[in-house]
Design an enzyme around this catalytic site. Structure first.
Site: not given
Ligand code: ADP
Length: 420
Positions: A114, A190, A225, A324
């Site tokens: 994803k 990570e 990161c 961060e």
């Molecule tokens: P950022 O804040 O840097 O966008 P995220 O952790 O929100 O970092 O995003 C990293 C990935 O995790 C993206 O692919 C995002 O769609 C996914 N993501 C965000 N929230 C969820 C969740 N509740 N469950 C699974 N995947 C998620």
């Protein structure tokens, strides 16, 4: 498929990524705003290299025969785990996607990947490339969508055996909960960092240190990161070093990500930009000073650009020293002794990367041992290749991408105990 067959397909994927490198990179840059100059190497170039690394690795991984009593035979098989779910972020979708995909496929797994909702295109194109390279249908599945919908569905699935993730700590925590709520799938995270870049007065070349350190925080608008987002400088050279860094940072050309002349591209989204500016405001409210930048620029273009920003007078307890930003904002702190530098460096929840600049070999090794980080750069910042692992300690995560160690996440050990 036998390892030799997988190797052939993975090499083919690398060949096609190299053939289409420019188109793939442009697609990705239009999606996420990274400067194309760097993306060419860091995205397509890096992804091709990663597929080649694991293509070459996979037919050199053996099982074991245990040193048992002669009346038995103890075999240790290394098996694929089954279905790997991979959730990746928007800052380097191809590079990070390849870090997960290549070893997972090499080890014989199927993958559901994803991408981030703001940067899906280059990974959708990678799926087409995998098909063209002869990867059987169904072995790689790219599913797009929002994290709380598609991502959550994947993380909650009873059919996913291992979940690998790069992204924020908040999402990382959710994924551990989803695992507990479903099938206890193994989760490898990570996460973020607040990586200290520590400059001693005896650094071999202060100007070079300033130049490399500027790129170490400002490249990809700080959306890296391992970005060296805290600069710890020995007090005797503090002012001089900040001036040198400001000089180099000011010279960096921020602009259209598709322009080969741009050294820094755009911030990924309006949400990120607002967050970056909020961090600067909070730092000033906490009593810190802006030595360079601090503002949105090129607003008339409609793009989300931000100046490289250097904030001095930051206290280790300030929000800017602890949390961060994931933007082009550097927090600068002076130190007087090696011990104090270590205490400040290790005084956050994170433990991803660090930098040390010194010409004292013993001090460099003391710092390497003392720093709580997954990677310590010495007299440089950034650049470790596929041959070495990348992973965090503390709240920066668990498990490793890259190197032969990454294969541990995508394989299981099975013992056969045979009475002869
Ligand atoms: P950022 O804040 O840097 O966008 P995220 O952790 O929100 O970092 O995003 C990293 C990935 O995790 C993206 O692919 C995002 O769609 C996914 N993501 C965000 N929230 C969820 C969740 N509740 N469950 C699974 N995947 C998620």
């Amino acid at each position: 498929m036998a390892p030799a067959g997988r190797k052939k397909v993975l090499h083919k994927i690398a060949d096609i990524i190299e053939r289409d490198a420019l188109a793939l990179t442009v697609l990705g840059v239009r999606d996420n705003g990274t400067e194309i100059n760097m993306a060419l190497k860091a995205e397509a170039g890096s992804a091709a290299g990663t597929f080649r690394y694991y293509a070459e690795a996979i037919d050199k991984v053996y099982g074991e025969i245990a040193p048992t009593d002669p009346s038995v035979l103890g075999l240790v098989h290394r098996e694929a785990v089954g279905v790997v779910g991979a959730i990746v972020p928007w800052n380097f979708p191809l590079m990070i996607g390849a870090w997960k995909l290549a070893p997972a496929l090499a080890a014989g797994n199927s993958v559901v990947l994803k991408p981030a909702e703001t940067a899906s295109l280059s990974l959708l194109r990678l799926a087409e490339i995998c098909t063209e390279a002869g990867l059987p249908d169904g072995v790689l599945n790219v599913v797009t969508g929002y994290g709380h919908e598609t991502g959550a569905a994947l993380a909650l699935s009873m059919d996913v055996d291992v979940l690998v993730f790069t992204g924020s700590g908040m999402t990382g925590r959710r994924l551990l909960e989803y695992s507990a709520q479903s099938n206890l799938k193994r989760v490898y995270l990570e996460l973020g960092g607040k990586s200290p870049n520590i400059v001693f007065a005896d650094a071999p070349d202060l100007d070079q240190a300033a130049k490399v350190s500027a790129m170490g925080i400002f490249r990809n608008s700080g959306q890296v990161c391992v970005a060296g987002s805290r600069l710890l400088v020995e007090r005797s050279i503090h002012d001089e070093f900040v001036d040198r860094m400001a000089h180099h940072a000011k010279a960096l050309k921020v602009g259209d990500p598709l322009d080969l002349g741009s050294q820094i591209g755009a911030v990924n989204s309006d949400r990120q930009l607002a967050g970056n500016l909020g961090f600067v405001d909070d730092a000033v409210r906490d009593g810190a000073q802006i030595a360079l930048g601090g503002s949105r620029i090129l607003e008339s273009t409609g793009g989300y650009y931000m100046e490289p920003t250097i904030v001095t007078g930051v206290d280790p307890s300030h929000k800017l020293a602890q949390q961060e930003v994931f933007g082009p904002v550097l927090a600068v702190m002076p130190f007087d002794t090696e011990d104090q530098a270590l205490r400040i460096a290790n005084g956050t929840d994170y433990g991803l990367a660090a930098g040390v600049w010194t010409s004292n070999l013993s001090r460099a090794h003391r710092m390497i041992r003392g720093l709580q980080a997954g990677v310590v750069h010495v007299n440089t910042y950034g650049g470790p290749d596929n041959t070495v692992p990348l992973g965090g300690v503390k709240q920066s995560g668990n498990g490793h991408d890259k190197s032969m160690h990454a294969l541990d996440k995508y394989t299981d050990l099975k013992t056969a105990w045979i009475q002869l």
